[in-house]
Each structure stands twice: as C-alpha cells, then as structure tokens.
Design a protein around this motif. Structure first.
Motif, short mmCIF file in Angstrom:
data_model
loop_
_atom_site.label_atom_id
_atom_site.label_comp_id
_atom_site.label_asym_id
_atom_site.label_seq_id
_atom_site.Cartn_x
_atom_site.Cartn_y
_atom_site.Cartn_z
N SER A 1 0.84 -1.20 0.00
CA SER A 1 0.00 0.00 0.00
C SER A 1 0.87 1.25 0.00
CB SER A 1 -0.92 0.02 1.22
OG SER A 1 -1.73 1.18 1.23
N PHE A 2 0.33 2.30 -0.61
CA PHE A 2 0.98 3.61 -0.57
C PHE A 2 0.50 4.43 0.62
CE2 PHE A 2 1.43 2.36 -5.00
CZ PHE A 2 2.72 2.75 -5.29
N ARG B 1 4.77 0.29 0.63
CA ARG B 1 5.25 -0.57 1.71
C ARG B 1 4.45 -1.87 1.72
NH1 ARG B 1 8.97 2.22 1.51
NH2 ARG B 1 9.94 3.53 3.11
N VAL B 2 5.04 -2.89 2.32
CA VAL B 2 4.41 -4.20 2.42
C VAL B 2 3.83 -4.35 3.82
CG1 VAL B 2 4.78 -6.70 2.36
CG2 VAL B 2 5.95 -5.21 0.71
N PHE C 1 6.59 -3.63 6.59
CA PHE C 1 7.94 -3.98 6.16
C PHE C 1 8.36 -3.03 5.04
CE2 PHE C 1 6.04 -7.58 8.13
CZ PHE C 1 7.07 -8.23 8.81
N GLY C 2 9.59 -3.18 4.60
CA GLY C 2 10.13 -2.30 3.57
C GLY C 2 9.51 -2.51 2.21
N GLY C 3 10.00 -1.82 1.24
CA GLY C 3 9.50 -1.88 -0.12
C GLY C 3 10.45 -1.09 -1.01
N PRO C 4 10.07 -0.69 -2.21
CA PRO C 4 8.78 -1.00 -2.81
C PRO C 4 8.74 -2.41 -3.40
CG PRO C 4 10.10 0.27 -4.34
CD PRO C 4 10.90 0.16 -3.07
N LEU D 1 7.62 -13.88 5.11
CA LEU D 1 7.21 -12.91 4.10
C LEU D 1 8.33 -12.78 3.08
CD1 LEU D 1 5.69 -10.36 2.93
CD2 LEU D 1 6.99 -9.04 4.63
N ALA D 2 7.97 -12.71 1.81
CA ALA D 2 8.96 -12.48 0.76
C ALA D 2 8.39 -11.52 -0.27
CB ALA D 2 9.36 -13.79 0.09
N TYR D 3 9.26 -10.66 -0.80
CA TYR D 3 8.83 -9.77 -1.87
C TYR D 3 10.05 -9.38 -2.69
CZ TYR D 3 10.48 -6.14 1.36
OH TYR D 3 11.24 -5.39 2.23
#
Length: 371
Positions: free
Chosen positions: A84-85, A99-100, A113-116, A130-132
C-alpha cells in the motif's frame, strides 16, 4: 507449442545466493475492521462471520489514505499480505512510498515492512515467512522476513529481473532468473529444504515471464515456457520435467499450481483447464478465466472469459460444479487469494459499497468469508 509429450531431466547444481541488508519492521495493533454482515467480535480466522471485511484500515480504525495493491492469504486463512501507498496504516509512517503489510487475522495485528514491492508480496504456506521482490543496487533481490523469529535477509537473483514462488517455509523457494548473455534464456532454481542445495532447470526457448508456482512442500514446481506457450511440471523426486502438460498443439498460459501440488490451473483460448497431476487428466471449465485455486485444488476463483481488468469474482466448487459470488462488482485478485476449503477469498476493489462508511475513494483490500 511442442508436438508431443516429453519427459526430460534438468541440470542439478549447487549455488550460493548472496545475503544482504536487514529490513526494518514496524508493528502495530489494529482494532476490528468494518463488516458488511454480523460478527461475534472476535479476530480468530475460524470464528469470522460470513460477509465482507475491509483489511486496509489504519491503526486507529480509520480508512487508509492511499491505494492498496493486490492481496494474498495463507492456506489456513490466518494471515494476509498486501502492499500500500498509505502512510497511516501503522504509527510513525510519514512517507508516501509503497510498503508491504502483513495482517494477522487471528490477533488483528498489522506489521509494516520495507518496499517497494515490484510484484505482489508472498507469504509462505505456513505463514511464517514474508517475501517480496524489490530493487537492490543494479539488480533485483528477494527480501525475506521471518515473522516469528525476526530475522531478515535479501538474496540477489538477477541483473535484469527475477520471479519467485514460496512453499511451506523459507527453504522452499523457486527462482526464475533471466540471463543477459549469451542469450536471453532463463533458468529455474529450486532450493533444497535441508541443505539449501539448488536444483537448476534451464528454460531453453523462453524470454518472457515463466510464472513459477511451487507446491507447499517444495516437491513440485509448475512454470511456463512463453516462447513455446507450454506448461511444464518439475518434480523433486527425480529432478525431471514433464511437458507439455496441456497436450500437443495447444497454447497455454499458467495460472497456479495448488499448494498441495495436486492441480495445475492454466488458460487456453476462452476456457480454463485444471490438470490433475496424479491421474494426468484435465477438467475443462468453459467460458471463464481462472485466477487462483485453493490449496486443496478443489475451489477455483474465476472471472468472465476475456477479462483484462477488474471484474466480478466467482468461486467454483470443481467437485459439484456450483458457483458462489465473491463480489459482483469490479475487483482484482491474484494467485494465493483463496484459503483452504474455499472458506475465504481476498481481493482488491475500488467499490465503495462493500462495507459501511467506505468514503476514501481509494482502492482497498477486502476479505470475503463464505463459510
């Protein structure tokens, strides 16, 4: 499309993935979200009332102040993840960056958590990791965060781009890595649960997304060869690849391998097909576009055939052939959006009539509890 079915072995190899930075975590408790239906006042995933709940709410219960992106849910239906922003979903977030967020549906806790995130974020099947995917220097990296133990890591996976899929834990990962030289081919790397050894399979013809989808126990991986328009199935037991699972002379696009590894959903023409791995048979679901399948392989989430954007979502019981409406308004959903047994479905929508007092004019994420 290949003209005949083949079974080939991929290369087995060892590889060490580079680890890097720790990702900051912010935690906040969330009160209950608005319901379109009745609730017993609890947060427990097994105690949720039938109805729709908005998940992208701020820590004080107010509406998110910016758009949220696609959302997925664990097989147990106890955690969801989305990006989400909005900068009011957790305390202390004053930026406007993507961000996550992981929401624990049992406790109502929301963690940032961090992002983007460069693709929809993922949770392992057990909900612990969690993974991104996100940029890291001049590469892409798969960032991982263990939600209980607290460790974080990042694995660089490609100079150009990469895709990933997760199984039951952080050890059950699949990577698709595109190489610039000598050709724009790809390879799939699947990590071994006990030693971290990588089994590697080359994708000879492909220069496009392979959409990797791994089973919860990490023993099976479905992926596609975009160049040949084929769906392939890799098996850990003998490190072999079976293709094309859709049969000869048919173009196919992979949707998802079910979490238990029993079913593969793919699209071909105006129809959806569900391939049974054990029997080798295929069930045709005409006139619909498959979006996701539940972890047991029984419930198919779909939209009308030909859909390219937000559309109504319907859940079909593949055993009985019956449909249930998830939302009759425009919505989007991704893989891993259905919990086990088709109990809950998560989706993204800009509709303002799904829950009371939705006046933020933003895209929110929702959970529909069906049973």
């Amino acid at each position: 499309m290949r003209g005949s079915s083949k079974r080939v072995s991929g290369r087995r190899g060892r590889g060490a993935l580079s680890a890097a930075a720790v990702v900051c975590v912010i935690t906040a408790a969330l009160p209950g979200a608005a319901w379109a239906g009745t609730s017993d006042g609890t947060h427990g995933a097994d105690a949720r009332a039938i109805g729709v709940e908005r998940l992208s709410v701020a820590a004080d219960g107010t509406q998110a102040n910016d758009d949220s992106t696609d959302v997925s849910i664990t097989p147990a239906g106890d955690r969801v993840v989305f990006a989400s922003f909005a900068n009011n979903l957790t305390p202390g977030n004053t930026g406007r960056n993507d961000r996550v967020f992981v929401r624990d549906l049992t406790t109502g806790e929301n963690r940032q958590f961090g992002g983007p995130a460069m693709a929809p974020p993922m949770l392992s099947s057990d909900g612990q990791v969690l993974a991104y995917l996100a940029p890291r220097f001049d590469s892409m990296a798969l960032y991982q965060n263990h939600l209980s133990l607290g460790w974080s890591s990042a694995y660089t996976c490609s100079l150009l781009s990469c895709e990933a899929s997760m199984g039951a834990s952080e050890r059950h990962q699949a990577f698709s890595v595109r190489f610039r030289y000598p050709e724009q081919n790809q390879r799939v790397e699947v990590s071994r649960p006990d030693t971290g050894e990588l089994q590697t399979v080359d994708v000879i013809h492909n220069t496009a997304s392979i959409r990797p989808s791994i089973s919860g126990d990490g023993t099976r991986l479905a992926y596609q060869d975009g160049g040949e328009q084929d769906i392939l199935l890799w098996d850990w037991a003998d490190n072999s690849v079976t293709y094309p699972i859709e049969g000869p002379d048919r173009a196919a696009e992979l949707v998802q391998l079910s979490d238990d590894g029993s079913k593969i959903v793919y699209l071909s023409g105006p129809d959806t097909y569900v391939y049974d791995v054990a029997s080798g048979t295929t069930q045709q679901v005409p006139g619909v576009k498959g979006v996701a399948i539940d972890p047991t392989g029984r419930y198919l989430l779909h939209t009308p055939s030909g859909t390219t954007g937000p559309a109504p979502l319907t859940l079909r019981d593949l055993q009985t052939g019956t449909d249930e409406t998830v939302t009759d308004g425009p919505a989007t959903a991704v893989i891993d959006s259905v919990s086990a047994g088709g109990r809950s479905v998560v989706f993204r929508s800009t509709a303002e009539d799904l829950v009371p007092d939705d006046t933020n004019g933003k895209a929110d994420v929702f959970l529909r509890t069906l049973r």
